[in-house]
Scaffold this motif. Structure first.
Motif, PDB file in Angstrom:
ATOM      1  N   GLN A 152      11.579  16.941 -13.287  1.00  0.00           N
ATOM      2  CA  GLN A 152      11.494  15.509 -13.575  1.00  0.00           C
ATOM      3  C   GLN A 152      12.900  14.951 -13.709  1.00  0.00           C
ATOM      4  O   GLN A 152      13.573  15.253 -14.684  1.00  0.00           O
ATOM      5  N   PRO A 153      13.357  14.118 -12.782  1.00  0.00           N
ATOM      6  CA  PRO A 153      14.694  13.540 -12.935  1.00  0.00           C
ATOM      7  C   PRO A 153      14.732  12.604 -14.141  1.00  0.00           C
ATOM      8  O   PRO A 153      14.094  11.566 -14.164  1.00  0.00           O
ATOM      9  N   GLY A 154      15.432  13.027 -15.173  1.00  0.00           N
ATOM     10  CA  GLY A 154      15.588  12.211 -16.379  1.00  0.00           C
ATOM     11  C   GLY A 154      14.356  12.171 -17.256  1.00  0.00           C
ATOM     12  O   GLY A 154      14.297  11.407 -18.186  1.00  0.00           O
ATOM     13  N   GLY A 155      13.367  13.008 -16.955  1.00  0.00           N
ATOM     14  CA  GLY A 155      12.120  12.951 -17.712  1.00  0.00           C
ATOM     15  C   GLY A 155      12.178  13.784 -18.973  1.00  0.00           C
ATOM     16  O   GLY A 155      12.827  14.807 -19.026  1.00  0.00           O
ATOM     17  N   GLN A 156      11.509  13.320 -20.004  1.00  0.00           N
ATOM     18  CA  GLN A 156      11.370  14.060 -21.247  1.00  0.00           C
ATOM     19  C   GLN A 156       9.950  14.586 -21.314  1.00  0.00           C
ATOM     20  O   GLN A 156       9.024  13.917 -20.883  1.00  0.00           O
ATOM     21  N   PRO A 157       9.756  15.777 -21.827  1.00  0.00           N
ATOM     22  CA  PRO A 157       8.395  16.292 -21.956  1.00  0.00           C
ATOM     23  C   PRO A 157       7.609  15.460 -22.951  1.00  0.00           C
ATOM     24  O   PRO A 157       8.185  14.808 -23.813  1.00  0.00           O
ATOM     25  N   PRO A 158       6.298  15.463 -22.823  1.00  0.00           N
ATOM     26  CA  PRO A 158       5.495  14.682 -23.757  1.00  0.00           C
ATOM     27  C   PRO A 158       5.669  15.191 -25.185  1.00  0.00           C
ATOM     28  O   PRO A 158       5.730  16.382 -25.411  1.00  0.00           O
ATOM     29  N   GLY A 159       5.803  14.265 -26.110  1.00  0.00           N
ATOM     30  CA  GLY A 159       5.942  14.640 -27.515  1.00  0.00           C
ATOM     31  C   GLY A 159       7.367  14.938 -27.919  1.00  0.00           C
ATOM     32  O   GLY A 159       7.609  15.471 -28.977  1.00  0.00           O
ATOM     33  N   GLN A 160       8.351  14.604 -27.055  1.00  0.00           N
ATOM     34  CA  GLN A 160       9.742  14.870 -27.409  1.00  0.00           C
ATOM     35  C   GLN A 160      10.588  13.658 -27.056  1.00  0.00           C
ATOM     36  O   GLN A 160      10.282  12.907 -26.147  1.00  0.00           O
ATOM     37  N   LYS A 194       0.833  -1.205   0.000  1.00  0.00           N
ATOM     38  CA  LYS A 194       0.000   0.000   0.000  1.00  0.00           C
ATOM     39  C   LYS A 194       0.865   1.252   0.000  1.00  0.00           C
ATOM     40  O   LYS A 194       0.565   2.221  -0.702  1.00  0.00           O
ATOM     41  N   ALA A 195       1.940   1.232   0.786  1.00  0.00           N
ATOM     42  CA  ALA A 195       2.838   2.389   0.818  1.00  0.00           C
ATOM     43  C   ALA A 195       3.495   2.590  -0.540  1.00  0.00           C
ATOM     44  O   ALA A 195       3.612   3.721  -1.019  1.00  0.00           O
ATOM     45  N   GLN A 196       3.888   1.500  -1.173  1.00  0.00           N
ATOM     46  CA  GLN A 196       4.502   1.598  -2.499  1.00  0.00           C
ATOM     47  C   GLN A 196       3.488   2.095  -3.522  1.00  0.00           C
ATOM     48  O   GLN A 196       3.811   2.921  -4.368  1.00  0.00           O
ATOM     49  N   ALA A 197       2.247   1.602  -3.424  1.00  0.00           N
ATOM     50  CA  ALA A 197       1.196   2.057  -4.351  1.00  0.00           C
ATOM     51  C   ALA A 197       0.920   3.537  -4.143  1.00  0.00           C
ATOM     52  O   ALA A 197       0.752   4.281  -5.109  1.00  0.00           O
ATOM     53  N   ARG A 198       0.879   3.977  -2.883  1.00  0.00           N
ATOM     54  CA  ARG A 198       0.676   5.407  -2.603  1.00  0.00           C
ATOM     55  C   ARG A 198       1.827   6.228  -3.155  1.00  0.00           C
ATOM     56  O   ARG A 198       1.618   7.295  -3.727  1.00  0.00           O
ATOM     57  N   GLU A 199       3.037   5.735  -3.010  1.00  0.00           N
ATOM     58  CA  GLU A 199       4.208   6.451  -3.514  1.00  0.00           C
ATOM     59  C   GLU A 199       4.165   6.539  -5.038  1.00  0.00           C
ATOM     60  O   GLU A 199       4.446   7.588  -5.609  1.00  0.00           O
ATOM     61  N   GLN A 200       3.812   5.429  -5.686  1.00  0.00           N
ATOM     62  CA  GLN A 200       3.712   5.442  -7.143  1.00  0.00           C
ATOM     63  C   GLN A 200       2.595   6.379  -7.598  1.00  0.00           C
ATOM     64  O   GLN A 200       2.748   7.102  -8.578  1.00  0.00           O
ATOM     65  N   GLU A 254       1.486   8.995  -5.969  1.00  0.00           N
ATOM     66  CA  GLU A 254       1.958  10.356  -5.723  1.00  0.00           C
ATOM     67  C   GLU A 254       2.966  10.780  -6.797  1.00  0.00           C
ATOM     68  O   GLU A 254       2.912  11.896  -7.301  1.00  0.00           O
ATOM     69  N   GLN A 255       3.852   9.864  -7.154  1.00  0.00           N
ATOM     70  CA  GLN A 255       4.834  10.167  -8.199  1.00  0.00           C
ATOM     71  C   GLN A 255       4.139  10.391  -9.537  1.00  0.00           C
ATOM     72  O   GLN A 255       4.484  11.311 -10.275  1.00  0.00           O
ATOM     73  N   SER A 256       3.144   9.572  -9.830  1.00  0.00           N
ATOM     74  CA  SER A 256       2.381   9.736 -11.069  1.00  0.00           C
ATOM     75  C   SER A 256       1.642  11.072 -11.067  1.00  0.00           C
ATOM     76  O   SER A 256       1.622  11.775 -12.079  1.00  0.00           O
ATOM     77  N   ARG A 257       1.063  11.433  -9.924  1.00  0.00           N
ATOM     78  CA  ARG A 257       0.357  12.703  -9.817  1.00  0.00           C
ATOM     79  C   ARG A 257       1.324  13.874 -10.005  1.00  0.00           C
ATOM     80  O   ARG A 257       1.028  14.827 -10.715  1.00  0.00           O
ATOM     81  N   ARG A 258       2.503  13.769  -9.382  1.00  0.00           N
ATOM     82  CA  ARG A 258       3.506  14.832  -9.550  1.00  0.00           C
ATOM     83  C   ARG A 258       3.953  14.931 -10.999  1.00  0.00           C
ATOM     84  O   ARG A 258       4.135  16.029 -11.524  1.00  0.00           O
ATOM     85  N   GLN A 259       4.137  13.780 -11.650  1.00  0.00           N
ATOM     86  CA  GLN A 259       4.570  13.792 -13.051  1.00  0.00           C
ATOM     87  C   GLN A 259       3.491  14.397 -13.935  1.00  0.00           C
ATOM     88  O   GLN A 259       3.788  15.197 -14.826  1.00  0.00           O
ATOM     89  N   GLN A 260       2.240  14.038 -13.681  1.00  0.00           N
ATOM     90  CA  GLN A 260       1.149  14.618 -14.465  1.00  0.00           C
ATOM     91  C   GLN A 260       1.055  16.122 -14.234  1.00  0.00           C
ATOM     92  O   GLN A 260       0.811  16.881 -15.173  1.00  0.00           O
ATOM     93  N   ALA A 261       1.247  16.540 -12.979  1.00  0.00           N
ATOM     94  CA  ALA A 261       1.205  17.974 -12.685  1.00  0.00           C
ATOM     95  C   ALA A 261       2.344  18.696 -13.400  1.00  0.00           C
ATOM     96  O   ALA A 261       2.151  19.785 -13.955  1.00  0.00           O
ATOM     97  N   ALA A 262       3.522  18.085 -13.418  1.00  0.00           N
ATOM     98  CA  ALA A 262       4.661  18.704 -14.110  1.00  0.00           C
ATOM     99  C   ALA A 262       4.402  18.757 -15.619  1.00  0.00           C
ATOM    100  O   ALA A 262       4.724  19.759 -16.270  1.00  0.00           O
ATOM    101  N   GLN A 263       3.818  17.699 -16.175  1.00  0.00           N
ATOM    102  CA  GLN A 263       3.513  17.705 -17.599  1.00  0.00           C
ATOM    103  C   GLN A 263       2.456  18.764 -17.919  1.00  0.00           C
ATOM    104  O   GLN A 263       2.552  19.449 -18.933  1.00  0.00           O
ATOM    105  N   GLN A 264       1.462  18.886 -17.025  1.00  0.00           N
ATOM    106  CA  GLN A 264       0.431  19.903 -17.243  1.00  0.00           C
ATOM    107  C   GLN A 264       1.035  21.302 -17.149  1.00  0.00           C
ATOM    108  O   GLN A 264       0.713  22.182 -17.950  1.00  0.00           O
TER     109      GLN A 264
END
Length: 183
Positions: free
Chosen positions: A164-172, A59-65, A67-77
């Motif tokens: 985003q550590p090592g992240g590429q923006p969407p479409g690039q 459950k903690a790992q799922a919450r962390e994932q 949260e990470q997904s939410r942060r990534q989506q927020a950064a992409q937005q």
């Protein structure tokens, strides 16, 4: 007397056998099954504790994932919003420049029409009125607007990559030479 001793001895041996049998019966009938059930209960309790710990970790790992997904989506937005703002600013500046040229052309046409010796057709031929929107701007102005837009987009990309550590923006996607290909 011998028979009395014999009877007492037999009774004593019978009582001893009965006590020994009761002890053996208690050991095998009560003590060992109780010990086995206590051992099973202990093993079950350990398994339950281990399962609870695994569930908690999952459950903690799922919450962390999540949260990470939410942060990534927020950064992409945020990245998309930044790009949209850069494009909107570019279009607004272009439109404002077109409107300024149009207003200057309309004022020049009005000045020409105020001249007593000029006809309206002559003034229209002499002073063309450029469109208010989607006009052609002088090269230097258009280039400066385009450069400003590209600089803002680069700032958006830099902010996104720092979030985003090592992240590429969407479409690039990264190219081998260190540049980024947009698709």
């Amino acid at each position: 007397m011998a028979s009395k001793v014999d009877t007492v001895l037999k009774a004593s041996l019978a009582a001893a056998a009965l006590l020994a049998g009761a002890g053996v019966g208690y050991y095998y009938g009560v003590f060992l099954p109780g010990q086995a059930s206590r051992q099973e209960a202990r093993v079950l309790a350990e398994q339950e504790a281990r399962q609870k710990q695994e569930d908690f970790q999952a459950k903690a790992q799922a919450r962390e994932q999540e949260e990470q997904s939410r942060r990534q989506q927020a950064a992409q937005q945020e990245y998309q919003d930044c790009l949209n703002f850069a494009e909107l600013s570019y279009k607004q500046r272009w439109t404002a420049s077109c409107r300024a040229q149009h207003d200057a052309d309309v004022a020049a046409l009005a000045d020409c029409a105020d001249n007593l010796f000029a006809s309206e057709e002559g003034c229209r031929a002499k002073v063309p009125v450029r469109p208010e929107r989607d006009c052609a701007l002088p090269g230097g102005t258009a280039r400066s607007y385009s450069d400003a837009r590209e600089q803002r987009k680069a700032e958006c990309l830099a902010r996104f990559q720092s979030a985003q550590p090592g992240g590429q923006p969407p479409g690039q996607a990264p190219l081998g030479d260190g540049s980024i290909a947009t698709y």
